[in-house]
Design a protein around this motif. Sequence first.
Motif, PDB file in Angstrom:
ATOM      1  N   UNK A  80       0.808  -1.128   0.074  1.00 33.96           N
ATOM      2  CA  UNK A  80      -0.026   0.029   0.082  1.00 33.96           C
ATOM      3  C   UNK A  80       0.902   1.102   0.070  1.00 33.96           C
ATOM      4  N   UNK A  81       0.537   2.327  -0.708  1.00 36.05           N
ATOM      5  CA  UNK A  81       1.180   3.524  -0.701  1.00 36.05           C
ATOM      6  C   UNK A  81       0.650   4.520   0.268  1.00 36.05           C
ATOM      7  N   UNK A  82       1.307   4.990   1.018  1.00 36.49           N
ATOM      8  CA  UNK A  82       1.111   5.938   1.905  1.00 36.49           C
ATOM      9  C   UNK A  82       2.125   7.153   1.757  1.00 36.49           C
ATOM     10  N   UNK A  83       1.636   8.329   1.492  1.00 35.32           N
ATOM     11  CA  UNK A  83       2.542   9.356   1.191  1.00 35.32           C
ATOM     12  C   UNK A  83       3.392   9.182  -0.372  1.00 35.32           C
ATOM     13  N   UNK A  84       4.457   9.806  -0.455  1.00 36.45           N
ATOM     14  CA  UNK A  84       5.031   9.916  -1.759  1.00 36.45           C
ATOM     15  C   UNK A  84       6.230   8.884  -2.036  1.00 36.45           C
ATOM     16  N   UNK A  85       6.000   7.978  -2.604  1.00 35.85           N
ATOM     17  CA  UNK A  85       6.975   6.770  -2.941  1.00 35.85           C
ATOM     18  C   UNK A  85       7.398   6.043  -1.658  1.00 35.85           C
ATOM     19  N   UNK A  86       6.208   5.925  -0.619  1.00 30.11           N
ATOM     20  CA  UNK A  86       6.338   5.123   0.415  1.00 30.11           C
ATOM     21  C   UNK A  86       5.495   4.059   0.400  1.00 30.11           C
ATOM     22  N   UNK A  87       6.013   2.892   0.578  1.00 29.67           N
ATOM     23  CA  UNK A  87       5.187   1.516   0.538  1.00 29.67           C
ATOM     24  C   UNK A  87       5.059   0.699   1.746  1.00 29.67           C
ATOM     25  N   UNK A  88       3.982   0.105   2.020  1.00 24.43           N
ATOM     26  CA  UNK A  88       3.892  -0.394   3.345  1.00 24.43           C
ATOM     27  C   UNK A  88       3.022  -1.757   3.059  1.00 24.43           C
ATOM     28  N   UNK A  89       3.391  -2.799   4.031  1.00 26.30           N
ATOM     29  CA  UNK A  89       2.638  -3.808   3.960  1.00 26.30           C
ATOM     30  C   UNK A  89       1.458  -3.893   4.594  1.00 26.30           C
ATOM     31  N   UNK A  90       0.316  -4.459   4.218  1.00 21.64           N
ATOM     32  CA  UNK A  90      -1.011  -4.005   4.882  1.00 21.64           C
ATOM     33  C   UNK A  90      -1.082  -5.386   6.049  1.00 21.64           C
ATOM     34  N   UNK A  91      -0.233  -6.323   6.217  1.00 20.45           N
ATOM     35  CA  UNK A  91      -0.190  -7.358   7.030  1.00 20.45           C
ATOM     36  C   UNK A  91       0.783  -7.114   8.386  1.00 20.45           C
ATOM     37  N   UNK A  92      -0.059  -7.623   9.494  1.00 20.70           N
ATOM     38  CA  UNK A  92       0.719  -7.544  10.870  1.00 20.70           C
ATOM     39  C   UNK A  92       1.072  -6.197  11.130  1.00 20.70           C
ATOM     40  N   UNK A  93       0.319  -5.274  11.243  1.00 17.24           N
ATOM     41  CA  UNK A  93       0.427  -3.991  11.865  1.00 17.24           C
ATOM     42  C   UNK A  93       1.003  -3.953  13.223  1.00 17.24           C
ATOM     43  N   UNK A  94       1.628  -2.914  14.013  1.00 12.43           N
ATOM     44  CA  UNK A  94       1.703  -2.951  15.499  1.00 12.43           C
ATOM     45  C   UNK A  94       0.847  -1.939  16.104  1.00 12.43           C
ATOM     46  N   UNK A  95       0.151  -2.140  16.937  1.00 15.26           N
ATOM     47  CA  UNK A  95      -0.841  -1.527  17.657  1.00 15.26           C
ATOM     48  C   UNK A  95      -0.057  -0.439  18.790  1.00 15.26           C
ATOM     49  N   UNK A  96      -0.064   0.768  18.551  1.00 15.92           N
ATOM     50  CA  UNK A  96       0.607   1.818  19.438  1.00 15.92           C
ATOM     51  C   UNK A  96      -0.433   2.562  19.857  1.00 15.92           C
ATOM     52  N   UNK A  97      -0.090   3.347  21.014  1.00 14.84           N
ATOM     53  CA  UNK A  97      -0.620   4.500  21.605  1.00 14.84           C
ATOM     54  C   UNK A  97      -1.964   4.328  21.957  1.00 14.84           C
ATOM     55  N   UNK A  98      -2.111   3.328  23.070  1.00 16.17           N
ATOM     56  CA  UNK A  98      -3.102   2.629  23.570  1.00 16.17           C
ATOM     57  C   UNK A  98      -4.107   2.181  22.677  1.00 16.17           C
ATOM     58  N   UNK A  99      -3.769   1.415  21.446  1.00 20.30           N
ATOM     59  CA  UNK A  99      -4.520   0.827  20.534  1.00 20.30           C
ATOM     60  C   UNK A  99      -5.344   1.706  19.705  1.00 20.30           C
ATOM     61  N   UNK A 105      -9.938   5.052  24.910  1.00 18.59           N
ATOM     62  CA  UNK A 105      -8.644   4.710  24.896  1.00 18.59           C
ATOM     63  C   UNK A 105      -7.677   6.251  24.961  1.00 18.59           C
ATOM     64  N   UNK A 106      -8.338   7.363  24.316  1.00 18.44           N
ATOM     65  CA  UNK A 106      -7.623   8.385  24.268  1.00 18.44           C
ATOM     66  C   UNK A 106      -7.204   8.990  25.827  1.00 18.44           C
ATOM     67  N   UNK A 107      -8.362   8.641  26.570  1.00 16.06           N
ATOM     68  CA  UNK A 107      -8.238   9.200  28.255  1.00 16.06           C
ATOM     69  C   UNK A 107      -7.807   8.119  28.914  1.00 16.06           C
ATOM     70  N   UNK A 108      -7.274   6.906  28.398  1.00 18.55           N
ATOM     71  CA  UNK A 108      -6.510   5.981  29.255  1.00 18.55           C
ATOM     72  C   UNK A 108      -7.596   5.278  30.087  1.00 18.55           C
ATOM     73  N   UNK A 109      -8.821   5.072  29.682  1.00 23.60           N
ATOM     74  CA  UNK A 109      -9.847   4.437  30.545  1.00 23.60           C
ATOM     75  C   UNK A 109      -9.667   2.982  30.217  1.00 23.60           C
ATOM     76  N   UNK A 110     -10.437   2.252  31.040  1.00 27.23           N
ATOM     77  CA  UNK A 110     -10.209   0.694  30.871  1.00 27.23           C
ATOM     78  C   UNK A 110     -11.548   0.350  29.747  1.00 27.23           C
ATOM     79  N   UNK A 111     -12.693   1.110  29.737  1.00 25.32           N
ATOM     80  CA  UNK A 111     -13.774   0.865  28.793  1.00 25.32           C
ATOM     81  C   UNK A 111     -14.665   2.221  28.790  1.00 25.32           C
TER      82      UNK A 111
END
Length: 286
Positions: A211-230, A272-278
């Motif tokens: 997948x292209x994101x930005x200019x001439x930058x290509x990324x695999x759509x598989x197995x992304x890493x979840x960051x920043x509290x999901x 998730x933005x406020x750091x709450x459990x639910x």
Amino acid sequence: MRDIQFFDSGVTEGQASAELIDRLSAVTLTDVEADAIMLPVRPRVGTKGTSVTVLTNHFKTSLDGKKVLYQYDVCISEDNGRPIDKLPMAKARVIVAAALAQAEGAGISKLPVAFDGQKNLFTINDTSLGGTRTLTARLEVVRGRASAAGAKGTAAEKSFDEYQVKLQVVGERRISDIVNYVVGRDASAKPQDAINALDVVLKEEALKQYKEIGRSKFFSPLNPTTIFNGLFHAYRGFFQSLRPTQSGLTLNVDQAVAAVMREQPLVEFVAALLGMQGPPLSLIHI
């Protein structure tokens, strides 16, 4: 140069410096033709000193100077002939690919092409498309339709959208321009147009897997890493670009990381933005 006098006699050093700056700032190259400016060719490599090994993210390429890329201008219109000014690059690629696949003509459906998603299409064969050709693309579209009264959900309704794709040849991009430039055979050559065309060709191949994101930058759509509290998915990928060097044309490749907001309900995003459990039961729990 002996007949040119920059300063009047008797001026101080400070006055001379100020006057020199004023006069040099007025010097322009507007009267010099761009073709007359030639960069000097490096006569040889250095031989003195201590040799060291340097690892770089540049990979040397090999080029066939006899190849020619034919450039076409692409204009996508509605079925009534009204041009579409702004179109997402991904959708434009789908429309052009469908138009070529559905085209009636010898070899057009199997013609190797590279499209930048905007206005430029390149191919190595100019006989199948000719000078100007208009193709039609029919894309199947599934639209939601309200169900009968009392029923839940929506019913899918299939239809087709038609587009006209006009292709008009605008020029040739010769690989020999790049070869002559990088080997120093023709320092006045302007290979950037041919390099841009090859960049589009490389991008076409990369888009088949990434997948292209930005200019001439290509990324695999598989197995992304979840960051920043999901809240976001981090995708690993790479950047690529062709660069002319004194050693020849090289492919510059580097690592890249892109953070994309994860698809989720708004309430879960805020929690998730406020750091709450639910999600909060009510506003007083925030």
